[in-house]
Design an enzyme around this catalytic site. Structure first.
Site, PDB file in Angstrom:
ATOM      1  N   ARG A  92       1.077  -1.092   0.093  1.00 21.37           N
ATOM      2  CA  ARG A  92       0.120   0.310  -0.048  1.00 21.37           C
ATOM      3  C   ARG A  92       0.642   0.918  -0.007  1.00 21.37           C
ATOM      4  O   ARG A  92       0.572   2.364  -0.805  1.00 21.37           O
ATOM      5  CB  ARG A  92      -1.212   0.459   1.102  1.00 21.37           C
TER       6      ARG A  92
ATOM      7  N   TYR B 274     -14.191  17.496 -16.417  1.00 26.64           N
ATOM      8  CA  TYR B 274     -15.090  16.193 -16.051  1.00 26.64           C
ATOM      9  C   TYR B 274     -15.708  15.961 -15.308  1.00 26.64           C
ATOM     10  O   TYR B 274     -16.033  16.382 -13.549  1.00 26.64           O
ATOM     11  CB  TYR B 274     -13.594  14.624 -15.939  1.00 26.64           C
TER      12      TYR B 274
ATOM     13  N   ASP C 114      -4.819  19.793 -14.584  1.00 23.49           N
ATOM     14  CA  ASP C 114      -5.554  18.307 -14.390  1.00 23.49           C
ATOM     15  C   ASP C 114      -4.504  18.065 -15.996  1.00 23.49           C
ATOM     16  O   ASP C 114      -5.822  18.924 -17.345  1.00 23.49           O
ATOM     17  CB  ASP C 114      -6.867  17.787 -15.509  1.00 23.49           C
TER      18      ASP C 114
ATOM     19  N   LYS D  70      -6.096   6.975 -19.751  1.00 25.06           N
ATOM     20  CA  LYS D  70      -6.464   7.886 -21.168  1.00 25.06           C
ATOM     21  C   LYS D  70      -5.157   7.471 -21.552  1.00 25.06           C
ATOM     22  O   LYS D  70      -4.794   6.434 -21.526  1.00 25.06           O
ATOM     23  CB  LYS D  70      -7.155   8.735 -20.451  1.00 25.06           C
TER      24      LYS D  70
HETATM   25  O1  P1T Z   1     -11.197   7.970 -14.117  1.00 25.92           O
HETATM   26  P1  P1T Z   1     -10.155   8.057 -13.625  1.00 25.92           P
HETATM   27  O2  P1T Z   1      -9.082   7.560 -14.073  1.00 25.92           O
HETATM   28  O3  P1T Z   1     -10.650   8.444 -12.445  1.00 25.92           O
HETATM   29  O4  P1T Z   1     -10.362   9.983 -13.525  1.00 25.92           O
HETATM   30  C1  P1T Z   1     -10.808  10.967 -13.912  1.00 25.92           C
HETATM   31  C2  P1T Z   1     -10.956  12.108 -14.510  1.00 25.92           C
HETATM   32  C3  P1T Z   1      -9.717  12.803 -14.642  1.00 25.92           C
HETATM   33  N1  P1T Z   1      -9.789  13.993 -15.526  1.00 25.92           N
HETATM   34  C4  P1T Z   1     -10.926  13.551 -16.587  1.00 25.92           C
HETATM   35  C5  P1T Z   1      -9.822  15.179 -17.357  1.00 25.92           C
HETATM   36  C6  P1T Z   1     -10.631  12.859 -16.927  1.00 25.92           C
HETATM   37  O5  P1T Z   1     -11.040  12.941 -18.349  1.00 25.92           O
HETATM   38  C7  P1T Z   1     -11.242  11.703 -16.478  1.00 25.92           C
HETATM   39  C8  P1T Z   1     -11.964  10.564 -16.725  1.00 25.92           C
HETATM   40  N2  P1T Z   1     -12.948  11.007 -17.326  1.00 25.92           N
HETATM   41  C9  P1T Z   1     -13.734   9.811 -17.951  1.00 25.92           C
HETATM   42  C10 P1T Z   1     -14.006   8.843 -18.411  1.00 25.92           C
HETATM   43  C11 P1T Z   1     -14.654  11.230 -19.700  1.00 25.92           C
HETATM   44  O6  P1T Z   1     -14.907   9.951 -20.070  1.00 25.92           O
HETATM   45  O7  P1T Z   1     -14.372  11.553 -19.945  1.00 25.92           O
END
Ligand code: P1T
Length: 383
Positions: free
Chosen positions: A49, A101, A173, A198
């Site tokens: 962890r 998001y 971000d 992503k």
């Molecule tokens: O899904 P996660 O790994 O928890 O990430 C969140 C997140 C944070 N910042 C941005 C700009 C994002 O696009 C996302 C997640 N976005 C999607 C799942 C989407 O389809 O837009």
């Protein structure tokens, strides 16, 4: 490796051969714990962890790509955002960009208001942002640039100057650009955040988050909360990201090449009302995009002529573009933000921002661009 180019660092930092066997690929340390020779005497690893050698390699690679001293990877992008919120003293004020998001909006509007105070502001309007910073006195300014899904662009350097004057931290971000096209720390931001799910991983088979920064003080705090709360990235998932990230540079170039062609195709299409892509001269912040980004990325947003019925017809008829949440994989995806990724934003707020029922978001993959355009043309013909 510091002086080497991105294309070299992305493959070799954290990708050194295994010192014990010479294995060219890093081992997956699929272990929860580590043997100690005497209580408290260990080789730097106590429990997965808190630390894991496979994860450490990924953190070293990502720190290098964002020109940062430190990096932590986490179980998801949202858990990275959560740790940043926990790092702030209770009752902190946060200014967040108005278009983010949907999950980030939900986290800030529905989970953390018990602890902090949030204000959603158009961070692309510097004059207004300056006034808001002076009046609200935030501890932190949260930028998503380009934004999800409207692809609005905030001036990272200018916002950082305004925030610094008010002693506020700046978080960017950087998920949509990846470290290949934008490095916010170099422009004055304090923390850069990614959903590794992503472009960084790029193969739609891992969920993960990452934060990079230079401050030792922030490192201490984030490490404490990561260990205390526990949203750690699994060794196997870290290994998959180490594998996927090796092609980040060539993938981003290919995403962009296809997105350029497709944005032009859409801009000239009779069934399209408007296209938003930072690489189009029609983008309201095209000049800023050219200045602060090294490329324009693979995300396109467009407005179909019509409403929800036309959007449904279009989305039910694409074949290569898969109708799915997420983005940044090698395969092309299409999303309807109002119903899917941004459904947690109240309709009135969505409408005010411009996230209408005819808005469609494309994550352009690295397939052949003619095949992708033929797929879109077929779906348009059904509308
Ligand atoms: O899904 P996660 O790994 O928890 O990430 C969140 C997140 C944070 N910042 C941005 C700009 C994002 O696009 C996302 C997640 N976005 C999607 C799942 C989407 O389809 O837009």
């Amino acid at each position: 490796m510091k002086n080497m180019k991105f294309e070299t660092r992305v493959i070799h930092v954290g990708g050194e051969p295994d010192p014990t066997t010479g294995a060219i690929m890093p081992p997956i340390y699929q272990t929860s714990t580590y043997v100690q020779s005497s209580p408290g005497e260990h080789k730097g690893y106590e429990y997965t962890r808190s630390h894991n050698p496979t994860r450490t390699r990924l953190e070293e690679c990502l720190a290098s790509l964002e020109n940062a001293k430190h990096c932590f990877v986490t179980a998801s992008g949202l858990s990275a955002s959560t740790l940043i919120m926990h790092m702030l003293p209770k009752g902190s004020k946060i200014i967040c960009g108005d278009d983010v998001y949907g999950g980030t909006y939900r986290l800030f509007a529905k989970v953390f208001p018990d602890i902090h105070e949030f204000k959603f502001v158009d961070t692309t309007d510097l004059k207004n942002l300056e006034k808001e910073i002076q009046a609200f006195k935030p501890a932190l300014v949260w930028l998503e640039t380009p934004t999800n899904p409207l692809l609005k662009i905030s001036d990272i350097a200018a916002v950082s100057v305004l925030a610094k004057k008010a002693n506020a931290l700046v978080v960017v971000d950087n998920t949509f650009m990846s470290p290949f096209f934008q490095n916010p720390l170099d422009q004055g931001a304090d923390i850069v955040l990614h959903s590794m799910t992503k472009f960084i991983n790029g193969h739609s088979d891992v969920v993960g988050g990452a934060m990079m920064f230079n401050s030792d003080e922030i490192r201490e705090k984030i490490f404490f909360y990561q260990n205390a709360i526990g949203p750690c990235h699994s060794p196997f998932d870290s290994w998959l990201v180490l594998r996927g990230i090796k092609t980040l540079a060539i993938r981003m170039k290919a995403h962009e090449q296809n997105a350029f062609k497709i944005s032009n195709f859409l801009e000239n299409h009779p069934k399209v009302e408007k296209v938003v892509y930072p690489g189009l001269k029609s983008h309201p912040q095209y000049e800023l995009a050219k200045k602060q980004m090294k490329g324009f990325g693979g995300m396109i947003t467009f407005f179909l002529k019509g409403g929800i019925n036309e959007s449904r017809r279009f989305l039910e008829n694409v074949k290569l573009f898969a109708l799915a949440e997420s983005l940044g994989g090698v395969e092309s995806l299409v999303d309807h933000p109002a119903i899917m990724t941004h459904a947690s934003i109240p309709k009135a707020v969505r409408e005010q921002l411009g996230i209408h029922d005819n808005l469609i978001r494309l994550s352009v993959g690295i397939e052949d661009s003619d095949d992708l355009m033929a797929d879109l043309e077929y779906a348009f013909s059904k509308v």
